[in-house]
Design a protein around this motif. Structure first.
Motif, PDB file in Angstrom:
ATOM      1  N   VAL A  68      -8.411  -8.827  11.592  1.00 53.75           N
ATOM      2  CA  VAL A  68      -8.169  -7.380  12.288  1.00 53.75           C
ATOM      3  C   VAL A  68      -6.508  -6.960  12.408  1.00 53.75           C
ATOM      4  O   VAL A  68      -6.411  -6.431  12.730  1.00 53.75           O
ATOM      5  N   ALA A  69      -5.906  -8.234  13.143  1.00 53.75           N
ATOM      6  CA  ALA A  69      -4.253  -8.246  13.356  1.00 53.75           C
ATOM      7  C   ALA A  69      -3.810  -7.604  11.660  1.00 53.75           C
ATOM      8  O   ALA A  69      -2.742  -7.387  11.792  1.00 53.75           O
ATOM      9  N   PHE A  70      -4.158  -8.739  10.771  1.00 55.54           N
ATOM     10  CA  PHE A  70      -3.458  -8.153   9.003  1.00 55.54           C
ATOM     11  C   PHE A  70      -3.910  -6.441   9.163  1.00 55.54           C
ATOM     12  O   PHE A  70      -2.769  -5.879   8.411  1.00 55.54           O
ATOM     13  N   GLU A  71      -5.330  -6.106   9.383  1.00 55.23           N
ATOM     14  CA  GLU A  71      -4.914  -5.116   9.318  1.00 55.23           C
ATOM     15  C   GLU A  71      -4.544  -3.676   9.595  1.00 55.23           C
ATOM     16  O   GLU A  71      -3.934  -2.581   9.220  1.00 55.23           O
ATOM     17  N   GLY A  72      -4.642  -4.192  11.123  1.00 54.48           N
ATOM     18  CA  GLY A  72      -3.391  -3.502  11.890  1.00 54.48           C
ATOM     19  C   GLY A  72      -2.047  -3.171  12.252  1.00 54.48           C
ATOM     20  O   GLY A  72      -1.274  -2.781  12.660  1.00 54.48           O
ATOM     21  N   ILE A  73      -1.457  -4.259  11.341  1.00 53.48           N
ATOM     22  CA  ILE A  73       0.518  -4.137  10.684  1.00 53.48           C
ATOM     23  C   ILE A  73       0.406  -3.588  10.057  1.00 53.48           C
ATOM     24  O   ILE A  73       0.203  -3.164   9.272  1.00 53.48           O
ATOM     25  N   ARG A  79       6.166  -8.119   6.208  1.00 53.75           N
ATOM     26  CA  ARG A  79       6.815 -10.317   6.322  1.00 53.75           C
ATOM     27  C   ARG A  79       5.890 -10.515   7.225  1.00 53.75           C
ATOM     28  O   ARG A  79       5.079 -11.588   6.943  1.00 53.75           O
ATOM     29  N   THR A  80       5.611  -9.973   8.040  1.00 53.54           N
ATOM     30  CA  THR A  80       4.420 -10.595   9.122  1.00 53.54           C
ATOM     31  C   THR A  80       3.528 -10.057   8.742  1.00 53.54           C
ATOM     32  O   THR A  80       2.748 -10.654   9.083  1.00 53.54           O
ATOM     33  N   LYS A  81       3.222  -9.811   8.032  1.00 47.38           N
ATOM     34  CA  LYS A  81       1.608  -8.880   7.893  1.00 47.38           C
ATOM     35  C   LYS A  81       1.034 -10.126   6.697  1.00 47.38           C
ATOM     36  O   LYS A  81       0.101 -10.285   6.018  1.00 47.38           O
ATOM     37  N   GLY A  82       2.225 -10.567   5.545  1.00 45.07           N
ATOM     38  CA  GLY A  82       2.096 -11.660   4.860  1.00 45.07           C
ATOM     39  C   GLY A  82       1.572 -12.880   5.664  1.00 45.07           C
ATOM     40  O   GLY A  82       0.400 -13.616   5.265  1.00 45.07           O
ATOM     41  N   ILE A  83       2.358 -12.961   6.457  1.00 47.14           N
ATOM     42  CA  ILE A  83       2.538 -14.002   7.002  1.00 47.14           C
ATOM     43  C   ILE A  83       1.566 -14.317   7.591  1.00 47.14           C
ATOM     44  O   ILE A  83       0.031 -15.264   7.675  1.00 47.14           O
ATOM     45  N   ILE A  84      -0.050 -13.266   8.466  1.00 45.61           N
ATOM     46  CA  ILE A  84      -0.720 -13.522   9.229  1.00 45.61           C
ATOM     47  C   ILE A  84      -1.555 -13.100   8.251  1.00 45.61           C
ATOM     48  O   ILE A  84      -3.202 -13.243   8.168  1.00 45.61           O
ATOM     49  N   ILE A 100     -14.822 -15.454   0.732  1.00 43.76           N
ATOM     50  CA  ILE A 100     -14.470 -14.288   1.305  1.00 43.76           C
ATOM     51  C   ILE A 100     -12.426 -14.610   1.424  1.00 43.76           C
ATOM     52  O   ILE A 100     -11.870 -13.610   0.924  1.00 43.76           O
ATOM     53  N   SER A 101     -12.388 -16.216   1.237  1.00 42.09           N
ATOM     54  CA  SER A 101     -10.889 -16.618   1.543  1.00 42.09           C
ATOM     55  C   SER A 101     -10.779 -15.937  -0.023  1.00 42.09           C
ATOM     56  O   SER A 101      -9.234 -15.076  -0.267  1.00 42.09           O
ATOM     57  N   GLU A 102     -10.943 -16.337  -1.127  1.00 42.79           N
ATOM     58  CA  GLU A 102     -10.463 -16.011  -2.344  1.00 42.79           C
ATOM     59  C   GLU A 102     -10.263 -14.430  -2.178  1.00 42.79           C
ATOM     60  O   GLU A 102      -9.016 -14.203  -3.053  1.00 42.79           O
ATOM     61  N   VAL A 103     -11.399 -13.670  -2.047  1.00 44.37           N
ATOM     62  CA  VAL A 103     -11.197 -12.432  -2.176  1.00 44.37           C
ATOM     63  C   VAL A 103     -10.186 -11.647  -1.433  1.00 44.37           C
ATOM     64  O   VAL A 103      -9.457 -10.973  -2.023  1.00 44.37           O
ATOM     65  N   LEU A 104      -9.586 -12.515  -0.134  1.00 42.62           N
ATOM     66  CA  LEU A 104      -8.617 -11.592   0.931  1.00 42.62           C
ATOM     67  C   LEU A 104      -7.108 -12.495  -0.175  1.00 42.62           C
ATOM     68  O   LEU A 104      -6.402 -11.347   0.111  1.00 42.62           O
ATOM     69  N   ALA A 105      -7.254 -13.473  -0.637  1.00 44.71           N
ATOM     70  CA  ALA A 105      -6.208 -13.893  -1.146  1.00 44.71           C
ATOM     71  C   ALA A 105      -5.765 -13.059  -2.529  1.00 44.71           C
ATOM     72  O   ALA A 105      -4.822 -12.788  -2.811  1.00 44.71           O
ATOM     73  N   GLN A 106      -6.906 -12.686  -3.725  1.00 47.74           N
ATOM     74  CA  GLN A 106      -6.311 -12.038  -4.073  1.00 47.74           C
ATOM     75  C   GLN A 106      -6.431 -10.346  -4.014  1.00 47.74           C
ATOM     76  O   GLN A 106      -5.169  -9.842  -4.590  1.00 47.74           O
ATOM     77  N   SER A 107      -6.791 -10.008  -3.442  1.00 44.91           N
ATOM     78  CA  SER A 107      -6.326  -8.447  -2.682  1.00 44.91           C
ATOM     79  C   SER A 107      -4.918  -8.526  -2.556  1.00 44.91           C
ATOM     80  O   SER A 107      -4.249  -7.917  -2.469  1.00 44.91           O
ATOM     81  N   MET A 108      -4.599  -9.833  -1.617  1.00 46.32           N
ATOM     82  CA  MET A 108      -3.102  -9.707  -0.906  1.00 46.32           C
ATOM     83  C   MET A 108      -2.056  -9.946  -2.058  1.00 46.32           C
ATOM     84  O   MET A 108      -1.329  -9.357  -2.415  1.00 46.32           O
ATOM     85  N   LEU A 109      -2.693 -10.676  -3.072  1.00 43.08           N
ATOM     86  CA  LEU A 109      -1.778 -10.894  -4.714  1.00 43.08           C
ATOM     87  C   LEU A 109      -1.259  -9.087  -5.865  1.00 43.08           C
ATOM     88  O   LEU A 109      -0.826  -9.595  -5.999  1.00 43.08           O
ATOM     89  N   MET A 110      -2.647  -8.529  -4.696  1.00 48.09           N
ATOM     90  CA  MET A 110      -2.060  -7.384  -6.174  1.00 48.09           C
ATOM     91  C   MET A 110      -1.014  -5.978  -4.905  1.00 48.09           C
ATOM     92  O   MET A 110      -0.983  -5.318  -5.645  1.00 48.09           O
ATOM     93  N   ASP A 111      -0.774  -6.422  -4.124  1.00 51.38           N
ATOM     94  CA  ASP A 111      -0.390  -5.726  -2.888  1.00 51.38           C
ATOM     95  C   ASP A 111       1.266  -5.720  -3.031  1.00 51.38           C
ATOM     96  O   ASP A 111       1.426  -7.086  -2.996  1.00 51.38           O
ATOM     97  N   GLU A 112       1.807  -5.001  -4.031  1.00 43.23           N
ATOM     98  CA  GLU A 112       3.098  -5.336  -4.696  1.00 43.23           C
ATOM     99  C   GLU A 112       4.498  -5.525  -3.729  1.00 43.23           C
ATOM    100  O   GLU A 112       5.428  -5.626  -3.823  1.00 43.23           O
ATOM    101  N   SER A 113       3.605  -5.157  -1.750  1.00 45.31           N
ATOM    102  CA  SER A 113       4.871  -5.147  -1.260  1.00 45.31           C
ATOM    103  C   SER A 113       4.673  -6.599  -0.684  1.00 45.31           C
ATOM    104  O   SER A 113       5.511  -7.183   0.124  1.00 45.31           O
ATOM    105  N   MET A 114       3.266  -7.413  -1.055  1.00 45.20           N
ATOM    106  CA  MET A 114       4.247  -8.990  -0.187  1.00 45.20           C
ATOM    107  C   MET A 114       5.617  -9.548  -0.801  1.00 45.20           C
ATOM    108  O   MET A 114       5.934  -9.703  -1.780  1.00 45.20           O
ATOM    109  N   PRO A 115       6.059 -10.196   0.114  1.00 40.80           N
ATOM    110  CA  PRO A 115       7.773 -11.153  -0.122  1.00 40.80           C
ATOM    111  C   PRO A 115       6.890 -12.708  -0.828  1.00 40.80           C
ATOM    112  O   PRO A 115       5.467 -12.481  -1.516  1.00 40.80           O
ATOM    113  N   GLU A 116       7.684 -12.846  -1.694  1.00 45.01           N
ATOM    114  CA  GLU A 116       7.795 -13.880  -3.174  1.00 45.01           C
ATOM    115  C   GLU A 116       7.258 -15.015  -2.728  1.00 45.01           C
ATOM    116  O   GLU A 116       6.270 -15.540  -2.981  1.00 45.01           O
ATOM    117  N   PHE A 117       7.205 -15.567  -0.874  1.00 41.00           N
ATOM    118  CA  PHE A 117       7.096 -16.861  -0.915  1.00 41.00           C
ATOM    119  C   PHE A 117       5.872 -16.286   0.024  1.00 41.00           C
ATOM    120  O   PHE A 117       4.815 -16.913  -0.414  1.00 41.00           O
TER     121      PHE A 117
END
Length: 143
Positions: A68-73, A79-84, A100-117
């Motif tokens: 919920v926090a992740f979606e609200g950022i 950077r904050t969104k990536g950390i959360i 669920i962990s795997e699906v969320l991680a994969q969806s985040m990897l598709m987000d081009e705005s995520m920082p490299e770390f």
């Protein structure tokens, strides 16, 4: 009659400026994140005491709140969104819900705005998930 209800709704729910909406959204995600931390801390204590079922339940509750926090950022806080987001992925992993962990991680990897770390962390987590899945499959095949 509709004119009267229109005036009433304006009194009850005044329009918010973008700034006010931003403040409310920030409060929502921060509140969700803080509650997630509380559940995760309790889960960690239970995990250390060997009370696994209840610990996993609390990790799931923490993971849901962290999501919920992740979606609200906002999109301006990558950077904050990536950390959360990484936190949510890890909490789902600790809850034992690898899918669920795997699906969320994969969806985040598709987000081009995520920082490299964050990308590096997500790749490491996905390797951990894959290893856990292999371990679980080996345990099932041994029985």
């Amino acid at each position: 009659m509709s004119n009267q209800s229109s005036r009433l709704s304006k009194r009850i729910a005044p329009r918010r400026t973008k700034h006010e909406v931003g403040i409310v959204m920030r409060a929502v995600w921060i509140h969700a994140h803080l509650n997630s931390e509380r559940f995760a801390a309790k889960a960690e204590i239970l995990h250390r005491k060997g009370i696994e079922d209840y610990a996993k339940y609390l990790y799931r509750r923490a993971a849901k709140l962290e999501f919920v926090a992740f979606e609200g950022i906002g999109p301006d806080k990558t950077r904050t969104k990536g950390i959360i987001g990484v936190s949510a992925v890890c909490l789902w992993l600790k809850s034992g819900d690898l899918e669920i962990s795997e699906v969320l991680a994969q969806s985040m990897l598709m987000d081009e705005s995520m920082p490299e770390f964050i990308i590096d962390d997500l790749c490491d987590i996905l390797l951990t998930i894959q290893n856990r899945k292999e371990q679980e499959a080996n345990l099932k095949s041994d029985t």
